[in-house]
Design a protein around this motif. Structure first.
Motif, mmCIF file in Angstrom:
data_model
loop_
_atom_site.group_PDB
_atom_site.id
_atom_site.type_symbol
_atom_site.label_atom_id
_atom_site.label_comp_id
_atom_site.label_asym_id
_atom_site.label_seq_id
_atom_site.Cartn_x
_atom_site.Cartn_y
_atom_site.Cartn_z
ATOM 1 N N HIS A 133 -5.630 -7.112 7.387
ATOM 2 C CA HIS A 133 -4.743 -6.012 7.022
ATOM 3 C C HIS A 133 -4.837 -4.777 7.917
ATOM 4 C CE1 HIS A 133 -5.265 -8.136 3.002
ATOM 5 N NE2 HIS A 133 -3.983 -8.256 3.288
ATOM 6 N N LYS A 188 6.316 -8.099 5.052
ATOM 7 C CA LYS A 188 4.953 -8.511 4.722
ATOM 8 C C LYS A 188 4.519 -8.020 3.344
ATOM 9 C CE LYS A 188 3.323 -8.606 9.524
ATOM 10 N NZ LYS A 188 2.315 -8.073 10.484
ATOM 11 N N TYR A 189 5.077 -6.878 2.913
ATOM 12 C CA TYR A 189 4.673 -6.267 1.638
ATOM 13 C C TYR A 189 5.937 -5.940 0.827
ATOM 14 C CZ TYR A 189 0.421 -5.966 4.341
ATOM 15 O OH TYR A 189 -0.662 -6.291 5.113
ATOM 16 N N ASP A 196 -1.684 -4.038 10.056
ATOM 17 C CA ASP A 196 -0.596 -3.747 9.114
ATOM 18 C C ASP A 196 -0.742 -2.337 8.552
ATOM 19 O OD1 ASP A 196 0.294 -6.298 9.548
ATOM 20 O OD2 ASP A 196 -0.308 -7.085 7.593
ATOM 21 N N THR A 233 -1.074 0.629 -2.040
ATOM 22 C CA THR A 233 -1.087 -0.792 -1.675
ATOM 23 C C THR A 233 -2.317 -1.130 -0.846
ATOM 24 O OG1 THR A 233 1.322 -1.047 -1.773
ATOM 25 C CG2 THR A 233 0.117 -2.589 -0.350
#
Length: 411
Positions: A235, A154-155, A238, A205
């Motif tokens: 988010h 995802k990142y 996550d 992030t």
């Protein structure tokens, strides 16, 4: 100053916000830190009150030494970028008399066994990372890798962080490795570190994502670093997954370093010895779900340690002062927390301006450690009086062991 259950607690009543309860009796608190606490207390999702530890001082976004309970949102900058930073300590079966008079070879052996510090060079390895990670580090990384891959899907930018080769390494700043004696002259091994480069990348992030998601509302925040991620938003889950992984990484990082610290000590000390007589491994920069005052809440400890009834923790002083192994008293008003150290009284730049190498040498005369200008920012006088800090939190913890360091390795 209010008296709550016979405790000397300062309570700040915050208009349009939650109360702030401060265990800071006899300890100075800078006005900038007080303003920062008030800003946090005014966030709409703060639960019940903020709890403030005696090592409190100004931080980025939220105040270091604060316990921030929230419902429905988390502030990534309050957790910070050294996610899972904390302490590990173990008592050995050695006594002070088992160590040589000259402790320099032991410090050198530790410095060789654990990568520490940091170098920024063109294409070369950072001296604070492994060139070829040892088997223990590889095993720990293989256990962490499947979850990390899910996060990276995802990142993707997190893949390029220094992750595998930072596992089992110390870092810089106030991170340290120490050999200590307790009140009975028994030898302890202790160290302080967190989630290194990958934790920093994860923290930054999600701080950036929180600010981007709140772009239209940033002007209404008292500090842009109070940008938060709401539960149920894109988010939030996550972030919980990534921060939980980074906290596990940090714990494994300390475990790996402790194994190498023990091995290095065995190379120098001829007498066979055992370890894990008493051992503690605790975070002091982290977030987790807990139950307080009958509600499930997210508790962010930004420079604070969990101190539930009977739970062991570590409160280090500076590199020239005492440290403490403590047992929690489960103080519910403090969300079962205590301080994570002595707390700074001045910035690193101010310490460098104010003190000299001669000052550092005098302050650490009893410790085998570096005494050059690069560690002056960690001089004991840049920190609060650890004895005053311990007295201020006498209702939060009881002292189990008092440690004094004889070897200190700094990054």
């Amino acid at each position: 100053m209010d008296n709550i259950d016979n405790e000397a607690i300062e309570v700040i009543r915050v208009p349009d916000g939650r109360p702030i309860k401060m265990w800071t009796e006899g300890v100075p608190v800078e006005e900038d830190a007080r303003r920062q606490l008030v800003n946090t207390a005014r966030m709409p999702f703060i639960f019940h009150h903020l709890a403030v530890m005696p090592d409190v001082h100004l931080g980025k976004g939220s105040t270091i030494g604060s316990v921030i309970p929230t419902r429905g949102a988390i502030i990534p900058a309050a957790v910070g970028v050294d996610i899972g930073c904390g302490m590990i300590a173990t008592r050995t079966t050695l006594n002070a008399s088992d160590l040589p008079d000259n402790l320099h070879p032991l410090r050198v052996a530790i410095e060789q066994a654990v990568p520490h510090g940091r170098t920024l060079s063109h294409g070369r390895r950072d001296e604070g990372s492994w060139e070829n990670p040892p088997e223990l580090v590889n095993t720990l990384w293989s256990e962490l890798l499947p979850r990390f891959k899910r996060i990276v899907e995802k990142y993707p930018r997190l893949k390029a962080s220094n992750n595998h080769k930072h596992l089992g390494t110390l870092g810089t700043g106030n991170h340290f490795i120490e050999v200590c004696f307790d009140e009975a002259q028994r030898v302890w091994l202790m160290l302080h570190s967190g989630s290194r480069g990958v934790g920093n990348a994860i923290g930054n992030t999600f701080i950036t994502l929180a600010q981007a998601d709140m772009r239209q509302h940033l002007a209404n925040l008292p500090d842009r670093d109070l940008a938060y991620i709401e539960e149920g938003s894109e988010h939030f889950d996550d972030y919980l997954e990534a921060v939980g992984w980074a906290q596990d990484y940090a714990r494994g990082n300390r475990t790996a370093m402790m194994a190498n610290l023990i091995a290095a000590t065995r190379k120098v000390i001829a007498k066979p010895f055992g370890v894990d007589v008493e051992a503690v491994n605790c975070h002091h920069n982290y977030v987790q779900k807990e139950t307080h005052f009958g509600a499930e809440v997210y508790v962010t400890r930004k420079g604070a340690v969990s101190a539930r009834q009977g739970e062991l923790g570590i409160i280090p002083g500076s590199m020239g002062a005492r440290s403490y192994i403590v047992r929690g008293l489960g103080n519910v008003e403090a969300f079962c927390s205590c301080s994570h150290g002595a707390g700074r009284t001045m910035s690193r730049n101010e310490a460098r301006r104010r003190f000299s190498i001669a000052d550092q040498e005098r302050a650490t005369a009893h410790v085998e450690c570096r005494k050059d200008k690069s560690v002056i920012d960690e001089i004991p006088m840049a920190y609060k009086d650890i004895d005053a800090v311990m007295h201020a939190q006498r209702s939060l913890v009881e002292i189990v062991h008092t440690l004094r360091q004889v070897v200190c390795v700094k990054g």
